[in-house]
Design a protein around this motif. Structure first.
Motif, PDB file in Angstrom:
ATOM      1  N   TYR A  35       0.846  -1.152  -0.028  1.00 40.25           N
ATOM      2  CA  TYR A  35      -0.086  -0.033  -0.048  1.00 40.25           C
ATOM      3  C   TYR A  35       0.989   1.130   0.020  1.00 40.25           C
ATOM      4  CZ  TYR A  35      -4.442  -2.583   1.163  1.00 40.25           C
ATOM      5  OH  TYR A  35      -5.632  -3.051   1.071  1.00 40.25           O
ATOM      6  N   GLN A  37       0.772   5.370   1.083  1.00 42.26           N
ATOM      7  CA  GLN A  37       0.296   6.373   1.818  1.00 42.26           C
ATOM      8  C   GLN A  37       0.770   7.780   1.642  1.00 42.26           C
ATOM      9  OE1 GLN A  37       0.493   6.600   6.045  1.00 42.26           O
ATOM     10  NE2 GLN A  37      -1.653   6.986   6.155  1.00 42.26           N
ATOM     11  N   SER A  39       1.430  11.699   2.431  1.00 40.00           N
ATOM     12  CA  SER A  39       1.279  12.772   3.469  1.00 40.00           C
ATOM     13  C   SER A  39       0.404  12.377   4.429  1.00 40.00           C
ATOM     14  CB  SER A  39       1.043  14.190   2.833  1.00 40.00           C
ATOM     15  OG  SER A  39       1.837  14.570   1.723  1.00 40.00           O
ATOM     16  N   GLY A  40       0.450  11.223   5.139  1.00 37.96           N
ATOM     17  CA  GLY A  40      -0.544  10.945   6.213  1.00 37.96           C
ATOM     18  C   GLY A  40      -1.812  10.858   5.792  1.00 37.96           C
ATOM     19  N   ARG A  41      -2.287  10.548   4.646  1.00 37.42           N
ATOM     20  CA  ARG A  41      -3.807  10.561   4.277  1.00 37.42           C
ATOM     21  C   ARG A  41      -4.219   9.239   3.890  1.00 37.42           C
ATOM     22  NH1 ARG A  41      -6.070  15.023   2.104  1.00 37.42           N
ATOM     23  NH2 ARG A  41      -8.091  13.748   2.960  1.00 37.42           N
ATOM     24  N   GLY A  42      -5.238   8.682   3.474  1.00 38.86           N
ATOM     25  CA  GLY A  42      -5.640   7.643   3.308  1.00 38.86           C
ATOM     26  C   GLY A  42      -4.737   6.625   2.567  1.00 38.86           C
ATOM     27  N   LEU A  43      -5.013   5.314   2.599  1.00 45.76           N
ATOM     28  CA  LEU A  43      -3.925   4.499   1.662  1.00 45.76           C
ATOM     29  C   LEU A  43      -4.590   4.013   0.705  1.00 45.76           C
ATOM     30  CD1 LEU A  43      -3.710   3.988   5.189  1.00 45.76           C
ATOM     31  CD2 LEU A  43      -1.812   2.285   4.274  1.00 45.76           C
ATOM     32  N   HIS A  45      -4.101   1.113  -2.382  1.00 46.67           N
ATOM     33  CA  HIS A  45      -3.934  -0.465  -2.539  1.00 46.67           C
ATOM     34  C   HIS A  45      -3.018  -0.440  -3.843  1.00 46.67           C
ATOM     35  CE1 HIS A  45      -3.942  -4.525  -4.017  1.00 46.67           C
ATOM     36  NE2 HIS A  45      -3.752  -4.894  -2.791  1.00 46.67           N
ATOM     37  N   PHE A  88       3.843   0.644   2.420  1.00 40.70           N
ATOM     38  CA  PHE A  88       3.913  -0.397   3.481  1.00 40.70           C
ATOM     39  C   PHE A  88       3.589  -1.642   2.998  1.00 40.70           C
ATOM     40  CE2 PHE A  88       3.431   2.228   7.082  1.00 40.70           C
ATOM     41  CZ  PHE A  88       2.734   3.669   6.579  1.00 40.70           C
TER      42      PHE A  88
ATOM     43  N   GLN B  37      -2.998   5.338  13.463  1.00 40.85           N
ATOM     44  CA  GLN B  37      -2.052   5.809  13.154  1.00 40.85           C
ATOM     45  C   GLN B  37      -1.483   6.882  13.903  1.00 40.85           C
ATOM     46  OE1 GLN B  37      -1.270   7.170   8.875  1.00 40.85           O
ATOM     47  NE2 GLN B  37       0.699   5.985   8.805  1.00 40.85           N
ATOM     48  N   ILE B  90      -4.122   9.712  13.575  1.00 43.82           N
ATOM     49  CA  ILE B  90      -5.028   9.720  12.423  1.00 43.82           C
ATOM     50  C   ILE B  90      -5.941   8.463  12.654  1.00 43.82           C
ATOM     51  CG2 ILE B  90      -5.281   9.603   9.842  1.00 43.82           C
ATOM     52  CD1 ILE B  90      -2.482  10.926   9.594  1.00 43.82           C
ATOM     53  N   LEU B  92      -8.429   5.865  11.093  1.00 41.05           N
ATOM     54  CA  LEU B  92      -8.828   5.359   9.421  1.00 41.05           C
ATOM     55  C   LEU B  92      -9.732   4.185   9.531  1.00 41.05           C
ATOM     56  CD1 LEU B  92      -5.321   5.679   9.280  1.00 41.05           C
ATOM     57  CD2 LEU B  92      -6.359   6.121   6.789  1.00 41.05           C
ATOM     58  N   PHE B 104      -9.364   1.982   1.917  1.00 45.53           N
ATOM     59  CA  PHE B 104      -9.506   2.915   3.269  1.00 45.53           C
ATOM     60  C   PHE B 104      -9.978   4.439   2.824  1.00 45.53           C
ATOM     61  CE2 PHE B 104      -6.735   0.967   6.193  1.00 45.53           C
ATOM     62  CZ  PHE B 104      -6.091  -0.127   5.454  1.00 45.53           C
ATOM     63  N   GLY B 105     -10.460   4.887   3.974  1.00 43.48           N
ATOM     64  CA  GLY B 105     -11.055   6.429   3.905  1.00 43.48           C
ATOM     65  C   GLY B 105      -9.939   7.124   3.940  1.00 43.48           C
ATOM     66  N   ASP B 106     -10.180   8.546   3.892  1.00 42.43           N
ATOM     67  CA  ASP B 106      -8.920   9.415   4.049  1.00 42.43           C
ATOM     68  C   ASP B 106      -8.421   9.896   5.205  1.00 42.43           C
ATOM     69  OD1 ASP B 106     -10.098  11.576   1.121  1.00 42.43           O
ATOM     70  OD2 ASP B 106      -8.729   9.952   0.968  1.00 42.43           O
ATOM     71  N   GLY B 107      -9.180   9.302   6.212  1.00 40.80           N
ATOM     72  CA  GLY B 107      -8.617   9.343   7.680  1.00 40.80           C
ATOM     73  C   GLY B 107      -9.183  10.551   8.332  1.00 40.80           C
ATOM     74  N   ARG B 109      -7.940  13.131  11.189  1.00 41.48           N
ATOM     75  CA  ARG B 109      -6.696  13.588  11.818  1.00 41.48           C
ATOM     76  C   ARG B 109      -7.129  14.192  13.416  1.00 41.48           C
ATOM     77  NH1 ARG B 109      -1.318  14.379  10.050  1.00 41.48           N
ATOM     78  NH2 ARG B 109      -2.138  14.057   8.038  1.00 41.48           N
TER      79      ARG B 109
END
Lengths: 110, 113
Positions: A35, A37, A39-43, A45, A88, B37, B90, B92, B104-107, B109
């Motif tokens: 996977y 990612q 900048s710390g956003r959603g992942l 696949h 990841f 996370q 974060i 998710l 996955f969703g965007d999370g 924060r």
């Protein structure tokens, strides 16, 4: 559930170069996934490789799996600045839950 | 693949308060999961959200701290209760449809002051 261990933790390359990330694990697996990612956003696949497969391609991505060495590698060819992200290695548990490795932070310099 | 909407996208909360995070999917999904996370870390599974029954929590996570609901096949909530600065992370949600990869969703924060 087991976790993949990734190497290197951080990688910095120039645009156009190839990037290789490695993952090692300890017990047998049915499949292994990668996977990304940003900048710390959603992942997102990227690719799944099954235990009976040795290599898989998707666009500029190439994943290998060596079950005898319990390791996998992700190769990104002709990297671009937009490839800058954390990558990841992910293993799937018996209840289909995902266990994430520590990740490799890739920086592609323009 | 399923479209996942997670709300809020970010929040700043006071110590001791609780926040509920929502995860809405545009189609029915087999399974829904919640991950945390922490800053600079990888993702850790909190629990599997079970439709119509109590969530299945991973070691180190308890229902009193992270109550989860999943009233139907398209929606789930995670509440972070009695927050402390250590809960800054974060969060998710992810979904599974059949044998497709988890999406996955965007999370969310979350920062706790």
């Amino acid at each position: 559930s087991q976790q993949g261990e990734e190497d290197p933790q951080a990688l910095s390359i120039q645009e156009g170069e190839n990037a290789t990330m490695n993952c090692s694990y300890k017990t047998s697996i049915n499949n292994l996934q990668w996977y990304r990612q940003n900048s710390g956003r959603g992942l997102v696949h990227l690719i799944l490789i099954r235990s009976n497969e040795r290599e898989k391609h998707s666009g500029r991505l190439r994943v290998t799996l060596d079950t005898s060495k319990k390791s996998s590698s992700l190769l990104i060819t002709a990297s671009r600045a937009a490839d800058t992200a954390s990558y990841f290695c992910v293993l799937t548990g018996s209840a289909r839950q995902l266990t994430f490795g520590s990740g490799t932070q890739l920086t592609v310099l323009p | 693949s399923a479209v996942i909407s997670q709300k809020p996208s970010r929040d700043i909360c006071q110590r001791g308060t609780s926040l509920t995070i929502q995860c809405q999917v545009d189609s029915q999904v087999t399974m829904m999961f919640w991950y945390r996370q922490q800053p600079g870390q990888s993702l850790t599974l909190i629990a599997t959200a079970n439709q119509g029954s109590e969530a299945t929590y991973e070691s180190g996570f308890v229902i009193d701290k992270f109550p989860i609901s999943r009233p139907n096949l398209t929606f789930s909530t995670l509440t972070v209760s009695n927050m402390s600065p250590e809960d800054s992370s974060i969060y998710l949600c992810s979904v599974l449809q059949g044998y497709q990869p988890q999406h996955f969703g965007d999370g969310t924060r979350l920062s706790i002051l």
